[in-house]
Design a protein around this motif. Structure first.
Motif, PDB file in Angstrom:
ATOM      1  N   UNK A  16       0.827  -1.204   0.000  1.00  0.00           N
ATOM      2  CA  UNK A  16       0.000   0.000   0.000  1.00  0.00           C
ATOM      3  C   UNK A  16       0.861   1.254   0.000  1.00  0.00           C
ATOM      4  N   UNK A  17       1.914   1.267   0.827  1.00  0.00           N
ATOM      5  CA  UNK A  17       2.832   2.412   0.842  1.00  0.00           C
ATOM      6  C   UNK A  17       3.504   2.561  -0.517  1.00  0.00           C
ATOM      7  N   UNK A  18       3.937   1.457  -1.098  1.00  0.00           N
ATOM      8  CA  UNK A  18       4.568   1.504  -2.416  1.00  0.00           C
ATOM      9  C   UNK A  18       3.626   2.098  -3.452  1.00  0.00           C
ATOM     10  N   UNK A  19       2.367   1.719  -3.388  1.00  0.00           N
ATOM     11  CA  UNK A  19       1.414   2.223  -4.375  1.00  0.00           C
ATOM     12  C   UNK A  19       1.150   3.711  -4.196  1.00  0.00           C
ATOM     13  N   UNK A  20       1.135   4.192  -2.950  1.00  0.00           N
ATOM     14  CA  UNK A  20       1.024   5.636  -2.730  1.00  0.00           C
ATOM     15  C   UNK A  20       2.144   6.358  -3.469  1.00  0.00           C
ATOM     16  N   UNK A  48       1.760   3.181  19.261  1.00  0.00           N
ATOM     17  CA  UNK A  48       3.215   3.074  19.251  1.00  0.00           C
ATOM     18  C   UNK A  48       3.645   1.707  18.730  1.00  0.00           C
ATOM     19  N   UNK A  49       2.723   1.000  18.098  1.00  0.00           N
ATOM     20  CA  UNK A  49       3.010  -0.344  17.608  1.00  0.00           C
ATOM     21  C   UNK A  49       3.928  -0.348  16.398  1.00  0.00           C
ATOM     22  N   UNK A  50       4.478  -1.533  16.102  1.00  0.00           N
ATOM     23  CA  UNK A  50       5.440  -1.638  15.011  1.00  0.00           C
ATOM     24  C   UNK A  50       4.807  -1.693  13.622  1.00  0.00           C
ATOM     25  N   UNK A  51       3.487  -1.544  13.553  1.00  0.00           N
ATOM     26  CA  UNK A  51       2.836  -1.496  12.244  1.00  0.00           C
ATOM     27  C   UNK A  51       3.320  -0.354  11.372  1.00  0.00           C
ATOM     28  N   UNK A  52       3.712   0.744  11.992  1.00  0.00           N
ATOM     29  CA  UNK A  52       4.218   1.875  11.223  1.00  0.00           C
ATOM     30  C   UNK A  52       5.573   1.572  10.600  1.00  0.00           C
ATOM     31  N   UNK A  53       6.379   0.768  11.295  1.00  0.00           N
ATOM     32  CA  UNK A  53       7.738   0.464  10.840  1.00  0.00           C
ATOM     33  C   UNK A  53       7.773  -0.694   9.856  1.00  0.00           C
ATOM     34  N   UNK A  54       6.841  -1.628   9.975  1.00  0.00           N
ATOM     35  CA  UNK A  54       6.861  -2.808   9.107  1.00  0.00           C
ATOM     36  C   UNK A  54       6.522  -2.441   7.669  1.00  0.00           C
ATOM     37  N   UNK A  55       5.782  -1.359   7.476  1.00  0.00           N
ATOM     38  CA  UNK A  55       5.269  -1.012   6.139  1.00  0.00           C
ATOM     39  C   UNK A  55       6.084   0.077   5.438  1.00  0.00           C
ATOM     40  N   UNK A  56       7.081   0.644   6.080  1.00  0.00           N
ATOM     41  CA  UNK A  56       7.673   1.899   5.642  1.00  0.00           C
ATOM     42  C   UNK A  56       8.794   1.752   4.628  1.00  0.00           C
ATOM     43  N   UNK A  57       9.317   0.552   4.410  1.00  0.00           N
ATOM     44  CA  UNK A  57      10.558   0.407   3.645  1.00  0.00           C
ATOM     45  C   UNK A  57      10.547   1.024   2.248  1.00  0.00           C
ATOM     46  N   UNK A  58       9.437   1.027   1.486  1.00  0.00           N
ATOM     47  CA  UNK A  58       9.503   1.647   0.163  1.00  0.00           C
ATOM     48  C   UNK A  58       9.939   3.112   0.195  1.00  0.00           C
ATOM     49  N   UNK A  59       9.656   3.792   1.283  1.00  0.00           N
ATOM     50  CA  UNK A  59      10.010   5.212   1.370  1.00  0.00           C
ATOM     51  C   UNK A  59      11.522   5.399   1.343  1.00  0.00           C
ATOM     52  N   UNK A  60      12.263   4.420   1.835  1.00  0.00           N
ATOM     53  CA  UNK A  60      13.720   4.513   1.807  1.00  0.00           C
ATOM     54  C   UNK A  60      14.312   4.515   0.417  1.00  0.00           C
ATOM     55  N   UNK A  73      12.873  10.953   6.054  1.00  0.00           N
ATOM     56  CA  UNK A  73      12.346  11.092   7.410  1.00  0.00           C
ATOM     57  C   UNK A  73      10.998  11.801   7.413  1.00  0.00           C
ATOM     58  N   UNK A  74      10.867  12.823   6.593  1.00  0.00           N
ATOM     59  CA  UNK A  74       9.602  13.567   6.531  1.00  0.00           C
ATOM     60  C   UNK A  74       8.473  12.695   6.006  1.00  0.00           C
ATOM     61  N   UNK A  75       8.757  11.907   4.963  1.00  0.00           N
ATOM     62  CA  UNK A  75       7.717  11.049   4.384  1.00  0.00           C
ATOM     63  C   UNK A  75       7.380   9.883   5.308  1.00  0.00           C
ATOM     64  N   UNK A  76       8.387   9.333   5.970  1.00  0.00           N
ATOM     65  CA  UNK A  76       8.130   8.255   6.930  1.00  0.00           C
ATOM     66  C   UNK A  76       7.205   8.744   8.038  1.00  0.00           C
ATOM     67  N   UNK A 110      10.513   6.039  11.102  1.00  0.00           N
ATOM     68  CA  UNK A 110      11.630   6.834  10.603  1.00  0.00           C
ATOM     69  C   UNK A 110      12.951   6.077  10.695  1.00  0.00           C
ATOM     70  N   UNK A 111      13.137   5.324  11.779  1.00  0.00           N
ATOM     71  CA  UNK A 111      14.393   4.589  11.949  1.00  0.00           C
ATOM     72  C   UNK A 111      14.578   3.531  10.871  1.00  0.00           C
ATOM     73  N   UNK A 112      13.529   2.769  10.573  1.00  0.00           N
ATOM     74  CA  UNK A 112      13.633   1.737   9.529  1.00  0.00           C
ATOM     75  C   UNK A 112      13.826   2.386   8.160  1.00  0.00           C
ATOM     76  N   UNK A 113      13.070   3.427   7.869  1.00  0.00           N
ATOM     77  CA  UNK A 113      13.219   4.100   6.576  1.00  0.00           C
ATOM     78  C   UNK A 113      14.616   4.695   6.425  1.00  0.00           C
ATOM     79  N   UNK A 114      15.133   5.277   7.501  1.00  0.00           N
ATOM     80  CA  UNK A 114      16.473   5.854   7.452  1.00  0.00           C
ATOM     81  C   UNK A 114      17.519   4.778   7.220  1.00  0.00           C
ATOM     82  N   UNK A 115      17.380   3.646   7.904  1.00  0.00           N
ATOM     83  CA  UNK A 115      18.338   2.555   7.731  1.00  0.00           C
ATOM     84  C   UNK A 115      18.320   2.027   6.305  1.00  0.00           C
ATOM     85  N   UNK A 116      17.125   1.883   5.725  1.00  0.00           N
ATOM     86  CA  UNK A 116      17.017   1.444   4.335  1.00  0.00           C
ATOM     87  C   UNK A 116      17.698   2.443   3.407  1.00  0.00           C
ATOM     88  N   UNK A 117      17.409   3.714   3.604  1.00  0.00           N
ATOM     89  CA  UNK A 117      18.002   4.757   2.758  1.00  0.00           C
ATOM     90  C   UNK A 117      19.521   4.742   2.854  1.00  0.00           C
TER      91      UNK A 117
END
Length: 262
Positions: free
Chosen positions: A42-46, A93-105, A115-118, A136-143
């Motif tokens: 879903x994030x990728x499609x956005x 504060x669940x990890x659902x936000x982090x599990x889906x974020x990788x395409x943003x990286x 970081x802003x988009x995450x 943000x941490x997962x997206x930053x690490x991917x980037x």
């Protein structure tokens, strides 16, 4: 994003049947994609549809994908939020936000943009500071990983920027680790699994080996490992794709063609 999905599929059978070792079968007939994969797509499609920067685009897309795959294993609060088409965040504060974020990286050229988009992608549901920080941490690490940053530098950046404790080793974490759905209880562990890994497969195996929320930890570790090691090994990628339906495979292929050149 295929690295995240591979981690999810491989980890899916160990989420409720934890293992505390790395020598386990990667795939079985019981493997499946879960909500981690659905929301990553879903994030990728956005991003593919030009919705970056729009809270409304993420809300719409999360609702849309939930209603296509309502039985994917969503957490209870997200399930109720999406089923009712609620448009307000619920302080998670669940990890659902982090599990889906990788395409943003992959979709931006600077860390600040990532970081802003995450943050935007997280706060439509997970507007608690820890939920935003985990994404943000997962997206930053991917980037950083896809930019060729060393593991030592990635570790330092994550510690400095997000104040995560990355000192404990997996061997220290594993004996006492249990099921945590919080970002603060799973994101640092996933990053540590990547940092201690030797290759993509090793990152996923190490992530699953600590137990807990296995599919999500492997999803997060796999997303960083894919970026760092230059992709998902062919046999793992092929097996992962076989567990996806046409809609999911299409999004993966379009995202890879658009943002990674593969």
């Amino acid at each position: 994003m295929l690295g995240a999905i591979a981690g999810d599929v491989i980890g899916s059978i160990y989420e409720r049947n934890n293992v505390k070792f790395t020598d386990f079968p990667l795939f079985s007939g019981h493997c499946r994609f879960t909500d981690d994969t659905v929301l990553t797509a879903a994030v990728a499609e956005v991003l593919l549809e030009g919705g970056a920067g729009s809270h409304e685009a993420y809300v719409d897309k999360f609702h849309e994908w939930f209603h296509v795959y309502p039985d994917a294993g969503f957490g209870g609060t997200f399930f109720d939020w999406a089923r009712s088409r609620n448009r307000l965040p619920y302080g998670s504060w669940g990890n659902g936000s982090a599990m889906r974020v990788s395409p943003i990286g992959y979709a931006f050229e600077t860390l600040e943009e990532v970081l802003a988009e995450a943050k935007i992608s997280a706060e439509v549901t997970h507007d608690h500071p820890e939920g935003i920080k985990g994404a943000q941490a997962i997206a930053a690490a991917v980037f950083l990983a896809r930019q060729g940053t060393s593991k030592a530098a990635i570790k330092s950046e994550i510690i400095e920027r997000f104040s995560y404790d990355l000192a404990p080793t997996l061997d220290e974490i594993r004996p006492h680790y249990r099921f945590y759905v919080s970002c603060q209880g799973s994101v640092p562990q996933a990053i540590t699994a990547f940092l201690e890994s030797e290759n993509f497969e090793d990152a996923v195996r190490k992530a699953i080996s600590i137990g807990g929320d296995s599919d999500t930890i492997a999803c997060m570790a796999g997303s960083i490992a894919e970026a760092f090691y230059g992709g998902v090994p062919g046999p793992i990628a092929e097996r992962t794709r076989k567990h996806l339906d046409t809609r999911l495979r299409t999004v993966v292929e379009e995202f890879q063609a658009t943002f990674t050149g593969n």
